[in-house]
Design an enzyme around this catalytic site. Structure first.
Site, PDB file in Angstrom:
ATOM      1  N   HIS A 185      -4.603  -3.782  -2.817  1.00 24.61           N
ATOM      2  CA  HIS A 185      -3.304  -4.390  -2.518  1.00 24.61           C
ATOM      3  C   HIS A 185      -4.227  -5.851  -2.206  1.00 24.61           C
ATOM      4  CE1 HIS A 185      -5.657  -1.787   0.494  1.00 24.61           C
ATOM      5  NE2 HIS A 185      -5.730  -3.076   0.702  1.00 24.61           N
ATOM      6  N   HIS A 243      -4.043  -8.579   1.251  1.00 24.98           N
ATOM      7  CA  HIS A 243      -3.781  -8.924   2.416  1.00 24.98           C
ATOM      8  C   HIS A 243      -2.933  -9.918   2.751  1.00 24.98           C
ATOM      9  CE1 HIS A 243      -5.863  -5.327   4.539  1.00 24.98           C
ATOM     10  NE2 HIS A 243      -6.625  -5.743   3.620  1.00 24.98           N
TER      11      HIS A 243
HETATM   12  P1  5GP Z   1      -8.553  -2.283   2.796  1.00 28.47           P
HETATM   13  O1  5GP Z   1      -8.987  -1.523   3.851  1.00 28.47           O
HETATM   14  O2  5GP Z   1      -8.363  -1.155   1.834  1.00 28.47           O
HETATM   15  O3  5GP Z   1      -8.481  -3.290   2.292  1.00 28.47           O
HETATM   16  O4  5GP Z   1      -7.101  -2.113   3.486  1.00 28.47           O
HETATM   17  C1  5GP Z   1      -5.721  -0.968   4.126  1.00 28.47           C
HETATM   18  C2  5GP Z   1      -5.023  -2.056   5.018  1.00 28.47           C
HETATM   19  O5  5GP Z   1      -3.902  -0.630   5.304  1.00 28.47           O
HETATM   20  C3  5GP Z   1      -5.052  -2.045   6.601  1.00 28.47           C
HETATM   21  O6  5GP Z   1      -4.984  -3.273   6.718  1.00 28.47           O
HETATM   22  C4  5GP Z   1      -4.513  -0.279   7.176  1.00 28.47           C
HETATM   23  O7  5GP Z   1      -4.217  -0.973   8.810  1.00 28.47           O
HETATM   24  C5  5GP Z   1      -3.077  -0.188   6.333  1.00 28.47           C
HETATM   25  N1  5GP Z   1      -2.560   0.842   6.429  1.00 28.47           N
HETATM   26  C6  5GP Z   1      -3.364   1.794   6.309  1.00 28.47           C
HETATM   27  N2  5GP Z   1      -2.538   3.003   6.167  1.00 28.47           N
HETATM   28  C7  5GP Z   1      -1.623   2.725   6.420  1.00 28.47           C
HETATM   29  C8  5GP Z   1      -0.700   3.188   6.548  1.00 28.47           C
HETATM   30  O8  5GP Z   1      -0.550   4.450   6.797  1.00 28.47           O
HETATM   31  N3  5GP Z   1       1.006   2.214   6.550  1.00 28.47           N
HETATM   32  C9  5GP Z   1       0.711   0.893   5.946  1.00 28.47           C
HETATM   33  N4  5GP Z   1       1.920   0.427   6.167  1.00 28.47           N
HETATM   34  N5  5GP Z   1      -1.051   0.459   6.791  1.00 28.47           N
HETATM   35  C10 5GP Z   1      -1.708   1.528   6.953  1.00 28.47           C
END
Ligand code: 5GP
Length: 138
Positions: free
Chosen positions: A102, A104
């Protein structure tokens, strides 16, 4: 590591978990980050099952990039931030916590630090209101 389809974003894509949706097309989905690091923090995910950038075809990655550019412009306009950060974490060592690739989109202001990563749940009503403004700017 093989893709694990029990991750939260796979559940959101299957409609098994909720999200505050911003945008959807054939290849991508965008929704509000539930633990935002700044006002307007939005995520863009591909619909293909891929953990990392390395698991995607160039065409699938291009679709993710195209939606990310579209969402970035709408977030910047709707939230009114002078700066905007786009981040993609590949691997736990890079800080990735959800293993479905994903991007951000995080608004930034001079002198305002980002909140800690994936720590504090936001009020869903506030996220709904922000998503409505972002959708209106699309
Ligand atoms: P990563 O650490 O993998 O780059 O980012 C994962 C993101 O997903 C984090 O910013 C976290 O806040 C978000 N996130 C985790 N669980 C959920 C969820 O259930 N719903 C949404 N909308 N975001 C989530």
């Amino acid at each position: 590591m093989a893709y694990n389809d029990s991750n939260i974003f796979a559940k959101i894509l299957r409609g098994e978990a909720p999200c505050v949706k911003v945008y959807e097309d054939d290849a991508t989905l965008s929704f509000m980050d539930v633990m935002p690091q700044a006002e307007g923090h939005t995520l863009i995910i591909p619909k293909v099952a891929a953990e990392f950038i390395f698991d995607m075809t160039p065409d699938d990655y291009a679709a993710l990039a195209k939606t990310t550019q579209k969402i970035a412009a709408a977030v910047k306009q709707a939230i009114g931030s002078p700066g905007l950060m786009i981040a993609q974490l590949n691997g736990a060592e890079a800080g990735q916590t959800v293993f479905h690739i994903h991007n951000h989109v995080i608004p930034r202001w001079d002198g305002i630090d980002m909140k800690l990563h994936a720590r504090q749940l936001a009020d869903i009503k506030v996220l709904e209101e922000q998503a409505a403004r972002i959708r209106a700017a699309l």
